[in-house]
Design an enzyme around this catalytic site. Structure first.
Site, PDB file in Angstrom:
ATOM      1  N   GLY A 122       1.058  -1.314  -0.168  1.00 33.50           N
ATOM      2  CA  GLY A 122      -0.015  -0.003   0.353  1.00 33.50           C
ATOM      3  C   GLY A 122       0.201   1.429  -0.172  1.00 33.50           C
ATOM      4  O   GLY A 122       1.952   1.779  -0.663  1.00 33.50           O
ATOM      5  N   SER A 123       0.462   2.324   0.492  1.00 30.58           N
ATOM      6  CA  SER A 123       0.879   3.483   0.174  1.00 30.58           C
ATOM      7  C   SER A 123       1.877   3.977   1.484  1.00 30.58           C
ATOM      8  O   SER A 123       2.409   2.902   2.450  1.00 30.58           O
ATOM      9  CB  SER A 123       0.253   4.523   0.700  1.00 30.58           C
ATOM     10  OG  SER A 123      -0.533   5.383   2.052  1.00 30.58           O
ATOM     11  N   CYS A 161       1.573  -0.680  -9.272  1.00 32.01           N
ATOM     12  CA  CYS A 161       2.739  -0.953  -8.302  1.00 32.01           C
ATOM     13  C   CYS A 161       3.694  -1.017  -9.263  1.00 32.01           C
ATOM     14  O   CYS A 161       4.238   0.120  -8.749  1.00 32.01           O
ATOM     15  CB  CYS A 161       2.495  -2.254  -7.503  1.00 32.01           C
ATOM     16  SG  CYS A 161       1.441  -2.540  -6.207  1.00 32.01           S
ATOM     17  N   GLU A 216       4.300   9.852  -6.726  1.00 33.79           N
ATOM     18  CA  GLU A 216       3.651   8.735  -6.668  1.00 33.79           C
ATOM     19  C   GLU A 216       2.245   9.535  -6.979  1.00 33.79           C
ATOM     20  O   GLU A 216       1.752  10.273  -6.915  1.00 33.79           O
ATOM     21  CB  GLU A 216       3.115   8.093  -5.749  1.00 33.79           C
ATOM     22  CG  GLU A 216       2.797   6.536  -6.576  1.00 33.79           C
ATOM     23  CD  GLU A 216       2.548   5.794  -5.832  1.00 33.79           C
ATOM     24  OE1 GLU A 216       2.957   4.613  -6.065  1.00 33.79           O
ATOM     25  OE2 GLU A 216       2.580   5.315  -4.370  1.00 33.79           O
ATOM     26  N   GLU A 256       5.350  -3.120   0.664  1.00 35.80           N
ATOM     27  CA  GLU A 256       5.713  -3.230  -1.138  1.00 35.80           C
ATOM     28  C   GLU A 256       5.091  -1.729  -0.891  1.00 35.80           C
ATOM     29  O   GLU A 256       3.887  -1.374  -0.826  1.00 35.80           O
ATOM     30  CB  GLU A 256       5.240  -3.468  -1.755  1.00 35.80           C
ATOM     31  CG  GLU A 256       5.822  -3.177  -3.317  1.00 35.80           C
ATOM     32  CD  GLU A 256       5.138  -3.202  -4.307  1.00 35.80           C
ATOM     33  OE1 GLU A 256       4.167  -2.814  -5.100  1.00 35.80           O
ATOM     34  OE2 GLU A 256       3.871  -4.719  -4.404  1.00 35.80           O
ATOM     35  N   LEU A 257       5.458  -0.488  -1.111  1.00 40.69           N
ATOM     36  CA  LEU A 257       4.530   0.866  -0.746  1.00 40.69           C
ATOM     37  C   LEU A 257       5.109   1.739  -2.123  1.00 40.69           C
ATOM     38  O   LEU A 257       4.779   0.873  -3.034  1.00 40.69           O
ATOM     39  CB  LEU A 257       5.491   1.659   0.531  1.00 40.69           C
ATOM     40  CG  LEU A 257       5.622   0.712   1.572  1.00 40.69           C
ATOM     41  CD1 LEU A 257       5.994   1.506   2.588  1.00 40.69           C
ATOM     42  CD2 LEU A 257       4.315   0.489   2.669  1.00 40.69           C
TER      43      LEU A 257
END
Length: 458
Positions: free
Chosen positions: A208-209, A264, A361, A230-231
């Protein structure tokens, strides 16, 4: 009063699903049931656990006709792309295939005098906090190997894709995985944090964030519970002078725009050698102008709405900021752009790293393109980011790509492709993208802990 979690459909802004979140006590009880079930599950032969996971995957495969439509309602992906079962099955099957070897003891010595070995032990209860953008594939990345390795799993899916968690639970239970071994939970943020800080789980996998990842790590602080993250990402593509121009345009623009840019490892910035720059931009603009933005339930639609109005607003704000600072926008506003979730895809030139669109992002169908004079300039710009998930190099020279890749601060280096996850390779990142090891042999190692045996005989 119970907290209500709602899925707002991006198609028309209506409430598609509404569920009551578990209370703290209910969530703790669910975790306790998972903990109690875990030793029994781990004691089952590895082959049985593998067969049950494969059966659950097959069960999902029997309902792919509804998957694409349900995903369109929940997060806006056009039905023409048919759901996610291909990648879902590929990842689970690969992990099932390598499980026996990946989880096998590492035998150092087995003699008349000593047995010395290292085994892999399951952590216990694994909490998987999954995202909405590829809700089946991102979840199975951890769910399949965690169960195969002997862990029990608590799945908390994103509010935007509540139904996916329910569908996965239905499939796993129909296949014979015990209900306490795999549980789908509807949780609020505070309750999720309580499960971690109260040590009701033994391992956390979060996708996510950056802000969400920070919340997970704060909840785990002092507990020594491993947290795999995993950001965010701002993945770059680089087109060298020797690249196949048409292939580079097709690959990188699809990598930037597919799924409305909500990938992603989607491409968010592109650097093109000056000798190819003008031609690349011209072809890229022509390609994007051919997209059809519209209702994802229409088979003719190639670009659906973003998953939520607030996500689209982030992209709009970045576009406006870039234009105000001198960038050129090449795609005229499409008729279906409603100022809300339906967003015109955009290609920006005359961009610089002083603009948010090249630093923060976007997670939308927007990409900035810059000319570069050589590999050194490209590497410097590609590394000028606080994120590091993937990087894509387009060239006919594999040795050059590998040399450039060695200089890049990233988790995966692609050559002549992008926006893909190979289950045989470790899915990982660096910098503010977080840290972890998904899929591959290392994925099994992350979901287990080593135990050493030093047995002196006689």
């Amino acid at each position: 009063m119970a907290q209500t979690v709602k899925c707002i459909s991006p198609i028309d802004g209506s409430v598609y699903l509404e569920r009551d979140a578990l209370s703290r006590d209910e969530a703790v009880e669910a975790a306790a049931r998972a903990a109690q079930a875990q030793p029994v599950w781990a004691a089952r032969p590895l082959s049985e656990r593998i067969d049950l996971v494969r059966a659950a995957v097959a069960e999902v495969g029997r309902t792919t006709d509804r998957m694409a439509e349900e995903l369109a309602h929940q997060m806006g992906r056009p039905i023409r792309y048919g759901g996610e079962f291909g990648g879902f099955e590929e990842r689970a099957e690969y992990m099932a295939k390598i499980a026996e070897e990946a989880l096998a003891p590492m035998v150092i010595e087995d003699s008349d005098a000593f047995t010395r070995k290292i085994t892999r032990e399951p952590h216990g209860v694994v909490l998987v906090v999954a995202p909405w953008n590829y809700p089946y594939m991102t979840a199975i990345n951890t769910v399949a190997p965690a169960l195969i390795a002997g862990n029990t799993v608590l799945l908390k899916h994103a509010a935007q894709t509540l139904q996916v968690g329910e569908r996965l639970a239905e499939a796993f239970h129909a296949a014979g995985v015990p209900e306490d071994v795999f549980q789908n939970l509807v949780l609020g943020h505070d309750t999720t944090a309580e499960l971690i800080s109260g040590r009701h789980v033994n391992f956390v996998n979060f996708t996510g964030s950056v802000r969400g990842g920070q919340a997970m790590e704060r909840a785990a602080a002092g507990t020594f519970i491993p947290v795999s993250t995993e950001l965010g990402g701002k993945d770059p593509g680089y087109v060298r002078a020797d690249a196949d121009l048409d292939a580079a345009v097709a690959g990188l623009i699809d990598g930037a725009m597919f799924n409305s840019g909500q990938c992603c490892c989607g491409i968010e910035r592109i650097y093109v050698h000056g000798s190819l720059y003008n031609a690349f931009v011209e072809k890229a603009v022509e390609l994007v102008r051919g997209y059809k933005l519209g209702n994802p339930l229409d088979p003719e639609t190639t670009l659906g709405p973003m998953a939520h109005v607030r996500f689209a607003q982030v992209a709009r704000d970045q576009i406006e900021d870039a234009i105000a600072k001198g960038a050129t926008a090449h795609i005229e506003r499409m008729a279906q752009d409603d100022g809300g979730a339906y967003l015109t895809p955009q290609i920006l030139t005359n961009v610089s790293h002083d603009m948010e669109v090249m630093q923060e992002e976007t997670f939308g169908p927007v990409v900035g393109i810059m000319p570069v004079q050589d590999d050194d300039e490209a590497v410097g710009l590609m590394n000028d980011s606080r994120y590091g998930l993937t990087a894509s190099i387009w060239t006919r020279d594999a040795a050059a790509a590998e040399a450039i890749g060695a200089r890049l601060e990233t988790g995966t280096v692609f050559m002549n492709r992008c926006d893909y996850l190979d289950p045989a390779l470790c899915w990982t990142g660096c910098k503010e993208t977080g840290h972890g090891a998904g899929l591959s042999v290392l994925g099994f190692h992350a979901l287990t802990r080593p135990k050493s045996y030093h047995l002196k005989k006689g």
